[in-house]
Write an enzyme that holds these catalytic residues in place. Sequence first.
Site, PDB file in Angstrom:
ATOM      1  N   GLU A  40      -9.659  -2.030   5.482  1.00 24.31           N
ATOM      2  CA  GLU A  40     -10.263  -1.748   6.775  1.00 24.31           C
ATOM      3  C   GLU A  40     -11.479  -2.656   7.011  1.00 24.31           C
ATOM      4  OE1 GLU A  40      -8.711  -0.094   8.821  1.00 24.31           O
ATOM      5  OE2 GLU A  40      -8.043   1.873   8.162  1.00 24.31           O
ATOM      6  N   ASN A  75      -7.298  -3.045  14.588  1.00 29.09           N
ATOM      7  CA  ASN A  75      -8.685  -3.376  14.230  1.00 29.09           C
ATOM      8  C   ASN A  75      -8.756  -4.557  13.268  1.00 29.09           C
ATOM      9  OD1 ASN A  75      -7.761  -2.270  11.862  1.00 29.09           O
ATOM     10  ND2 ASN A  75      -9.271  -0.621  11.732  1.00 29.09           N
ATOM     11  N   ASP A 111       0.813  -1.222   0.000  1.00 29.67           N
ATOM     12  CA  ASP A 111       0.000   0.000   0.000  1.00 29.67           C
ATOM     13  C   ASP A 111       0.844   1.269   0.000  1.00 29.67           C
ATOM     14  OD1 ASP A 111       0.968  -0.506   2.541  1.00 29.67           O
ATOM     15  OD2 ASP A 111      -0.975  -0.909   3.414  1.00 29.67           O
ATOM     16  N   HIS A 158      -7.025  -4.840  10.411  1.00 29.88           N
ATOM     17  CA  HIS A 158      -6.812  -4.581   8.980  1.00 29.88           C
ATOM     18  C   HIS A 158      -5.524  -5.221   8.485  1.00 29.88           C
ATOM     19  CE1 HIS A 158      -4.630  -0.536   9.897  1.00 29.88           C
ATOM     20  NE2 HIS A 158      -3.727  -1.388   9.484  1.00 29.88           N
TER      21      HIS A 158
HETATM   22  C1  F6R Z   1       1.492  -1.389   6.088  1.00 36.28           C
HETATM   23  C2  F6R Z   1       0.251  -2.077   6.255  1.00 36.28           C
HETATM   24  C3  F6R Z   1      -0.520  -2.043   7.510  1.00 36.28           C
HETATM   25  C4  F6R Z   1       0.332  -2.319   8.734  1.00 36.28           C
HETATM   26  C5  F6R Z   1      -0.520  -2.253   9.988  1.00 36.28           C
HETATM   27  C6  F6R Z   1       0.295  -2.467  11.232  1.00 36.28           C
HETATM   28  O1  F6R Z   1       2.009  -1.618   4.807  1.00 36.28           O
HETATM   29  O2  F6R Z   1      -0.162  -2.655   5.319  1.00 36.28           O
HETATM   30  O3  F6R Z   1      -1.520  -3.018   7.435  1.00 36.28           O
HETATM   31  O4  F6R Z   1       0.928  -3.566   8.617  1.00 36.28           O
HETATM   32  O5  F6R Z   1      -1.135  -1.005  10.059  1.00 36.28           O
HETATM   33  O6  F6R Z   1       1.165  -1.404  11.396  1.00 36.28           O
HETATM   34  P1  F6R Z   1       2.279  -1.415  12.528  1.00 36.28           P
HETATM   35  O7  F6R Z   1       3.256  -2.474  12.140  1.00 36.28           O
HETATM   36  O8  F6R Z   1       2.887  -0.042  12.461  1.00 36.28           O
HETATM   37  O9  F6R Z   1       1.600  -1.705  13.800  1.00 36.28           O
END
Ligand code: F6R
Length: 308
Positions: A208, A201, A134, A203
């Site tokens: 989401e 959450n 992403d 995701h």
């Molecule tokens: C990032 C991504 C997100 C993160 C998620 C966890 O490329 O796809 O899904 O993996 O938000 O983020 P952290 O590791 O910062 O807790």
Amino acid sequence: MKEQDKELSELNENGKEIPLKQDNSEKVQDKNKFFSFSKILLFIVVGAILIFGIIYIIKIYKKMNSKIELIITENYDEMSKKAADIIADIIKKNPNAHLGLATGGTPIGLYKELINKYQNKEISFKNIKTFNLDEYCDIPIDHKQSYYTYMQNNLFSHIDIDPKNTFIPKGEGDILKNIQEYEKLLEKYKINMQLLGIGSNGHIGFNEPGTKFDMGVHQVLLTQNTIKDNARFFDDDIDQVPKKAITMGIKNIIDAECIILVANGENKADAIKSIMDGKIDINIPATALNTHKGKVYIIIDKKAACKL
Ligand code: F6R
């Protein structure tokens, strides 16, 4: 008194008649009531035992058939090492592998481990292609918090990968065109290993809660929860966090041959539990991993495992 009534009555010491058979029939009725109540109770208890038994057997069956390998580590460093070892093995077996990569706080340690392995000549990225999950929209590609910048700083600039072989969705310009181009790219190159972090959450990528599992690359509005979680990368100021992003869809993720999800910290524990309980729920996007046909590694530290 009729013969029949005589049978039903008896004289007490005052000469008053007291019903006899009627009394017995009340007792019989009470007894019947008691038995039918116990029958209902027994029925409920047996029913509950049966239902819980069936649920328990289904859970065991799901676990036995699950392609998920759960690895619980002592801490973040061990989690990073374990994940890096598995990725290094994939690269050794297939030096032309297509790797799906993630950003965020969680993978930083494992990228460091991969850099070490490259520096120790254990692995090379010369023929590896990478595809990021992403990218934020509405911030320039060279913004210090863009995922493009993140990848350069945390991995690409330290290894021998050809920049032409690194692909990240573009969050600027003609978004529709960018989405179509990225989707085509993913159709052309099958991803051998997709690395995932997980949002508190549930995701994955920026899919989401509520995202359909059959979606491909698309643009998303980030939830308040994710904006709040990511504010730590933007001087703790939620106003600075971009509100939109472009992401691989769950379908693209599930299409990968193998998936490695890494998570640390208690705030991920609920989402991890939902996956490990075998749920499949669009409101917890990571539970889509339970529909994956290939190998899934879930590598987590003790804190993320605290609800299992
Ligand atoms: C990032 C991504 C997100 C993160 C998620 C966890 O490329 O796809 O899904 O993996 O938000 O983020 P952290 O590791 O910062 O807790």
